[in-house]
Write a protein that holds these residues in place. Structure first.
Motif, mmCIF file in Angstrom:
data_model
loop_
_atom_site.group_PDB
_atom_site.id
_atom_site.type_symbol
_atom_site.label_atom_id
_atom_site.label_comp_id
_atom_site.label_asym_id
_atom_site.label_seq_id
_atom_site.Cartn_x
_atom_site.Cartn_y
_atom_site.Cartn_z
ATOM 1 N N TRP A 1 0.833 -1.207 0.000
ATOM 2 C CA TRP A 1 0.000 0.000 0.000
ATOM 3 C C TRP A 1 0.869 1.259 0.000
ATOM 4 C CZ3 TRP A 1 -4.743 0.655 -1.409
ATOM 5 C CH2 TRP A 1 -5.633 -0.405 -1.348
ATOM 6 N N THR A 2 1.978 1.196 0.737
ATOM 7 C CA THR A 2 2.887 2.349 0.778
ATOM 8 C C THR A 2 3.449 2.649 -0.608
ATOM 9 O OG1 THR A 2 3.507 1.827 3.054
ATOM 10 C CG2 THR A 2 5.000 3.265 1.824
ATOM 11 N N THR A 3 3.816 1.610 -1.346
ATOM 12 C CA THR A 3 4.338 1.802 -2.702
ATOM 13 C C THR A 3 3.295 2.477 -3.586
ATOM 14 O OG1 THR A 3 5.735 -0.145 -2.455
ATOM 15 C CG2 THR A 3 5.315 0.612 -4.695
ATOM 16 N N LEU A 4 2.042 2.044 -3.465
ATOM 17 C CA LEU A 4 0.967 2.641 -4.259
ATOM 18 C C LEU A 4 0.758 4.117 -3.896
ATOM 19 C CD1 LEU A 4 -1.258 1.984 -6.370
ATOM 20 C CD2 LEU A 4 -2.765 1.546 -4.434
ATOM 21 N N VAL A 5 0.730 4.402 -2.598
ATOM 22 C CA VAL A 5 0.522 5.776 -2.136
ATOM 23 C C VAL A 5 1.697 6.670 -2.556
ATOM 24 C CG1 VAL A 5 0.378 7.224 -0.066
ATOM 25 C CG2 VAL A 5 -0.991 5.150 -0.221
ATOM 26 N N VAL A 6 2.927 6.140 -2.441
ATOM 27 C CA VAL A 6 4.105 6.921 -2.827
ATOM 28 C C VAL A 6 4.062 7.249 -4.316
ATOM 29 C CG1 VAL A 6 6.604 6.750 -3.167
ATOM 30 C CG2 VAL A 6 5.613 6.201 -0.957
ATOM 31 N N GLY B 1 9.667 9.765 3.795
ATOM 32 C CA GLY B 1 8.596 9.009 4.458
ATOM 33 C C GLY B 1 8.553 7.571 3.993
ATOM 34 N N ASN B 2 8.743 7.359 2.690
ATOM 35 C CA ASN B 2 8.753 5.994 2.151
ATOM 36 C C ASN B 2 9.909 5.195 2.745
ATOM 37 O OD1 ASN B 2 8.046 3.821 0.401
ATOM 38 N ND2 ASN B 2 9.716 4.422 -0.933
ATOM 39 N N ALA B 3 11.088 5.801 2.873
ATOM 40 C CA ALA B 3 12.245 5.111 3.437
ATOM 41 C C ALA B 3 11.989 4.709 4.885
ATOM 42 C CB ALA B 3 13.483 5.996 3.334
ATOM 43 N N VAL B 4 11.351 5.602 5.652
ATOM 44 C CA VAL B 4 11.050 5.291 7.051
ATOM 45 C C VAL B 4 10.067 4.133 7.140
ATOM 46 C CG1 VAL B 4 9.929 6.188 9.133
ATOM 47 C CG2 VAL B 4 11.579 7.599 7.902
ATOM 48 N N VAL B 5 8.997 4.177 6.320
ATOM 49 C CA VAL B 5 7.996 3.102 6.351
ATOM 50 C C VAL B 5 8.622 1.775 5.934
ATOM 51 C CG1 VAL B 5 5.872 2.263 5.276
ATOM 52 C CG2 VAL B 5 6.023 4.626 6.034
ATOM 53 N N ARG B 6 9.472 1.789 4.911
ATOM 54 C CA ARG B 6 10.128 0.549 4.458
ATOM 55 C C ARG B 6 11.038 -0.015 5.534
ATOM 56 N NH1 ARG B 6 10.302 -1.157 -0.856
ATOM 57 N NH2 ARG B 6 12.345 -2.066 -0.428
ATOM 58 N N ARG B 7 11.742 0.871 6.208
ATOM 59 C CA ARG B 7 12.647 0.395 7.270
ATOM 60 C C ARG B 7 11.863 -0.261 8.385
ATOM 61 N NH1 ARG B 7 18.075 3.007 8.963
ATOM 62 N NH2 ARG B 7 18.607 1.728 10.723
ATOM 63 N N VAL B 8 10.769 0.374 8.789
ATOM 64 C CA VAL B 8 9.930 -0.210 9.849
ATOM 65 C C VAL B 8 9.337 -1.538 9.374
ATOM 66 C CG1 VAL B 8 7.813 0.120 11.176
ATOM 67 C CG2 VAL B 8 9.438 2.004 10.944
#
Length: 197
Positions: A25-30, A162-169
């Motif tokens: 979902w993050t990839t889609l939103v980004v 923001g994408n990098a932070v979400v991916r790391r988590v």
């Protein structure tokens, strides 16, 4: 033969974890934010900057006036060196007569090549101090485009951060889930190996 399963994060399967769904979902939103949000942020920033620059230019035009002056000071024999592609100019004493307050003499910047006794246009503020000309349409649009590009670039930077932070988590969660699953599965595997032929 190696096969790649596309879209596995979107379909129910035993390998999919909650972190995989969040990452999908993050990839889609980004992607949506990069292709729609960032240009929109740049356009809004540019629009705001154009209004601000237009208002500032109008205020400067109301405060400044152009006056024909006569060069009365000594002028340099050769033009000063060019710096940064700017137009040659130098400071020299100039004189003009105001219909209300009478004659004035002051030091102002005039174009290179101006000779003693020549008349040139100089901009003054309300206190009759020499100032630069108010910004024209070209300068306003340059400011608008610069601010728009900076706004879009800033939005892209925030989105990617923001994408990098979400991916790391998500990766941290995935590794934790894998360790938990392995701790549950590993004893069964070792018993099989121990009990094998």
């Amino acid at each position: 033969m190696r096969t790649r399963v596309r879209g596995w994060r979107w379909r129910r399967n035993p390998l999919r974890r909650r972190s995989d769904v969040v990452e999908a979902w993050t990839t889609l939103v980004v992607a949506l934010l990069l292709f729609v949000g960032a240009p929109l942020a740049g356009a809004v920033t540019g629009w705001w900057a154009h209004d601000q620059a237009g208002a500032a230019a109008a205020a400067e035009r109301a405060d400044r006036h152009r006056t024909r002056v006569v060069v009365v000071g000594a002028t340099p024999e050769r033009a000063p060196a060019v710096q940064g592609g700017r137009e040659h100019s130098f400071r020299v004493n100039v004189r003009w007569t105001d219909p209300v307050t009478g004659p004035h003499t002051t030091e102002a910047r005039v174009p290179a090549g101006t000779r003693h006794g020549e008349t040139v246009d100089v901009w003054f503020d309300a206190r009759n101090r020499p100032v630069g000309p108010p910004p024209g349409r070209t300068q306003i649009w340059q400011h608008t485009v610069t601010m728009g590009v900076c706004g879009a670039g800033g939005a892209v930077a925030v989105i990617l951060l923001g994408n990098a932070v979400v991916r790391r988590v998500a990766i941290g969660r995935r590794l934790t889930e894998w360790e938990r699953e392995w701790a549950r599965t590993e004893p069964q595997w070792t018993r099989r190996q121990a009990g094998g032929p």
